[in-house]
Write a protein that holds these residues in place. Structure first.
Motif, mmCIF file in Angstrom:
data_model
loop_
_atom_site.group_PDB
_atom_site.id
_atom_site.type_symbol
_atom_site.label_atom_id
_atom_site.label_comp_id
_atom_site.label_asym_id
_atom_site.label_seq_id
_atom_site.Cartn_x
_atom_site.Cartn_y
_atom_site.Cartn_z
ATOM 1 N N ASP A 28 82.718 20.715 22.057
ATOM 2 C CA ASP A 28 81.592 20.079 21.941
ATOM 3 C C ASP A 28 80.992 19.964 23.581
ATOM 4 O O ASP A 28 80.036 19.036 24.015
ATOM 5 C CB ASP A 28 81.680 18.705 21.404
ATOM 6 N N GLY A 29 81.436 20.718 24.690
ATOM 7 C CA GLY A 29 80.546 20.461 25.773
ATOM 8 C C GLY A 29 81.266 19.522 26.752
ATOM 9 O O GLY A 29 82.458 19.254 26.632
ATOM 10 N N PRO A 236 93.148 27.736 26.439
ATOM 11 C CA PRO A 236 91.599 28.310 26.011
ATOM 12 C C PRO A 236 90.604 27.156 25.976
ATOM 13 O O PRO A 236 91.110 26.027 25.694
ATOM 14 C CB PRO A 236 91.899 28.885 24.581
ATOM 15 N N PHE A 237 89.630 27.610 26.222
ATOM 16 C CA PHE A 237 88.434 26.562 26.263
ATOM 17 C C PHE A 237 86.898 27.321 25.578
ATOM 18 O O PHE A 237 87.019 28.389 25.632
ATOM 19 C CB PHE A 237 88.080 25.714 27.411
ATOM 20 N N ASP A 238 86.000 26.603 25.076
ATOM 21 C CA ASP A 238 84.984 27.134 24.492
ATOM 22 C C ASP A 238 83.805 27.325 25.524
ATOM 23 O O ASP A 238 83.037 26.356 25.976
ATOM 24 C CB ASP A 238 84.363 26.120 23.507
ATOM 25 N N ALA A 239 83.805 28.643 26.178
ATOM 26 C CA ALA A 239 82.819 28.735 27.279
ATOM 27 C C ALA A 239 81.493 28.897 26.745
ATOM 28 O O ALA A 239 80.556 28.744 27.632
ATOM 29 C CB ALA A 239 83.353 30.279 27.757
ATOM 30 N N THR A 240 81.148 28.885 25.435
ATOM 31 C CA THR A 240 79.736 29.105 25.227
ATOM 32 C C THR A 240 79.015 27.648 25.058
ATOM 33 O O THR A 240 77.936 27.337 25.434
ATOM 34 C CB THR A 240 79.715 29.342 23.477
ATOM 35 N N SER A 244 79.651 28.359 32.892
ATOM 36 C CA SER A 244 80.812 29.109 33.898
ATOM 37 C C SER A 244 81.893 28.381 34.187
ATOM 38 O O SER A 244 82.079 27.179 34.211
ATOM 39 C CB SER A 244 80.089 29.414 35.217
ATOM 40 N N LYS A 245 82.997 29.220 34.289
ATOM 41 C CA LYS A 245 84.479 28.513 34.668
ATOM 42 C C LYS A 245 84.301 28.035 36.131
ATOM 43 O O LYS A 245 84.991 26.949 36.238
ATOM 44 C CB LYS A 245 85.533 29.666 34.506
ATOM 45 N N LYS A 246 83.360 28.382 37.045
ATOM 46 C CA LYS A 246 83.492 27.771 38.328
ATOM 47 C C LYS A 246 82.991 26.555 38.164
ATOM 48 O O LYS A 246 83.463 25.541 38.762
ATOM 49 C CB LYS A 246 82.691 28.923 39.079
ATOM 50 N N LYS A 247 81.929 26.061 37.362
ATOM 51 C CA LYS A 247 81.314 24.874 37.105
ATOM 52 C C LYS A 247 82.420 24.062 36.584
ATOM 53 O O LYS A 247 82.322 22.880 37.057
ATOM 54 C CB LYS A 247 80.185 24.921 36.364
ATOM 55 N N LEU A 248 83.096 24.318 35.651
ATOM 56 C CA LEU A 248 83.931 23.489 35.171
ATOM 57 C C LEU A 248 85.313 23.249 36.122
ATOM 58 O O LEU A 248 85.698 21.897 36.289
ATOM 59 C CB LEU A 248 84.593 24.262 33.706
ATOM 60 N N ARG A 249 85.661 24.275 36.821
ATOM 61 C CA ARG A 249 86.575 23.911 38.022
ATOM 62 C C ARG A 249 86.122 23.069 38.709
ATOM 63 O O ARG A 249 86.807 22.063 39.293
ATOM 64 C CB ARG A 249 86.974 25.322 38.383
ATOM 65 N N GLU A 250 84.904 23.088 39.074
ATOM 66 C CA GLU A 250 84.309 22.315 40.194
ATOM 67 C C GLU A 250 84.345 20.930 39.640
ATOM 68 O O GLU A 250 84.686 19.771 40.422
ATOM 69 C CB GLU A 250 83.012 22.526 40.659
#
Length: 343
Positions: A28-29, A236-240, A244-250
């Motif tokens: 759900d983001g 695993p995570f819902d990239a949609t 970006s993975k970069k934003k999530l990592r940050e």
């Protein structure tokens, strides 16, 4: 050979998890990140800003039907979470659960809170691998269920995979706060006994955070921990829904042990407290790698008081080490509690 096999097993397990996943994390983001910031402000105010756990209510029906170890006493309790505003909106989310495993002989030598690792929605792993062996050695264990897990799962969440990033971060903070409050409860309930907090994988990370948030004498025994919430990116995570993975990592990197240590530094001043810390990491760990160890050590050393930190590296990988916890972690918990109990 066995050492290299550990890294291979970790990678194979992660690949299998990704291939078999029907629903990933964060379906759900990002969720309510303002709630995360509000929770972070509680961190800055320190443990005294959060009320104690006033009462543990026994689940007598469960105890009557539990066929447990002949060497230990098992009781299960529920309690009102001291941070109900941060552990989910639904009623089941706001009720904390803890199983207490005690030696049958009485005369307890010490107490340890065993925080849960990623995906641990119940009690059986920590009970069988850690709490029962500790009870045989004379120690009491408290096994809490983390917020957003098991009995406390929101209805829209798939199994143990938090539906939003904010839920996952609040799961981390909630595990920390409730762990600290259970430490305080144990200190009051078992006066004069050495108290510790320990965990496996991210449970080890939570144990360190609980130790930072606490203000009394404490043993911290972290087994294969990581330094931040970013370890979840292995799964695993819902990239949609995330981008970006970069934003999530940050975003997740804002929740490192070092940042947490800096945040609580001024509000946990107690130069007289004693902290005995042990950190055990696996040489070929892919999920919580050895490169995290220097920053973990630095974060623990920033805890106020008389702090000692012992680092230990064991062969193998993350998955192998989880299976070896009874053999490798239980003696470390006992030794740390004995060290804390020696003036």
């Amino acid at each position: 050979m066995a050492t290299y096999l550990g890294g291979f097993i970790d990678r194979a397990a992660l690949t299998a998890s990704n291939l078999s996943s029907k629903v990933g994390y964060f379906a759900d983001g990002y969720g309510d990140m303002e709630k995360v910031e509000e929770c972070r402000r509680f961190v800055a105010q320190g443990t005294k800003s959060i009320p104690p756990i006033e009462e543990l209510v026994e689940d007598e029906e469960w105890a009557a039907n539990f066929d447990g170890s002949s060497d230990s006493i098992h009781k299960r309790y529920h309690f009102k979470s001291p941070i109900i505003e941060f552990v989910g909106e639904e009623e089941q989310c706001k009720t904390g659960w803890v199983e207490i495993v005690s030696p049958k002989t009485g005369n307890e030598k010490g107490v340890v809170v065993l925080t849960a690792m990623t995906g641990d929605a119940g009690f059986s792993y920590r009970r069988d691998k850690l709490a029962i062996p500790l009870a045989k050695a004379g120690y009491v264990s408290l096994l809490p269920i983390s917020p957003f897990m098991g009995k406390r799962k929101p209805e829209n969440q798939f199994k143990t995979r938090c539906a939003t990033v904010s839920d996952y971060v609040l799961h981390s903070f909630g595990s920390t706060f409730e762990g600290t409050k259970l430490v305080e409860w144990a200190r009051k309930t078992y006066p004069g006994k050495p108290i510790g907090v320990s965990g496996v994988s991210v449970g080890g990370t939570f144990s360190i955070m609980s130790g930072m948030f606490d203000i009394g004498d404490l043993a911290i025994i972290a087994y294969i921990p990581g330094n931040s919430a970013s370890a979840i990116l292995n799964f695993p995570f819902d990239a949609t829904k995330i981008g970006s993975k970069k934003k999530l990592r940050e975003t997740l990197a804002q929740n490192t042990l070092n940042i947490f240590a800096e945040t609580v530094d001024e509000v946990t001043k107690n130069n007289e407290r004693r902290v005995v810390a042990k950190v055990i990491n696996a040489r070929q760990d892919v999920i919580c790698p050895l490169r995290d160890v220097p920053s973990i050590k630095e974060a623990i050393e920033n805890i106020n008081g008389n702090v000692s930190v012992e680092l230990k590296t064991i062969p193998g990988g993350h998955i192998q080490s989880i299976g070896k916890a009874e053999k490798l972690l239980v003696p470390e918990i006992i030794e740390a509690l004995e060290m804390l109990g020696t003036e």
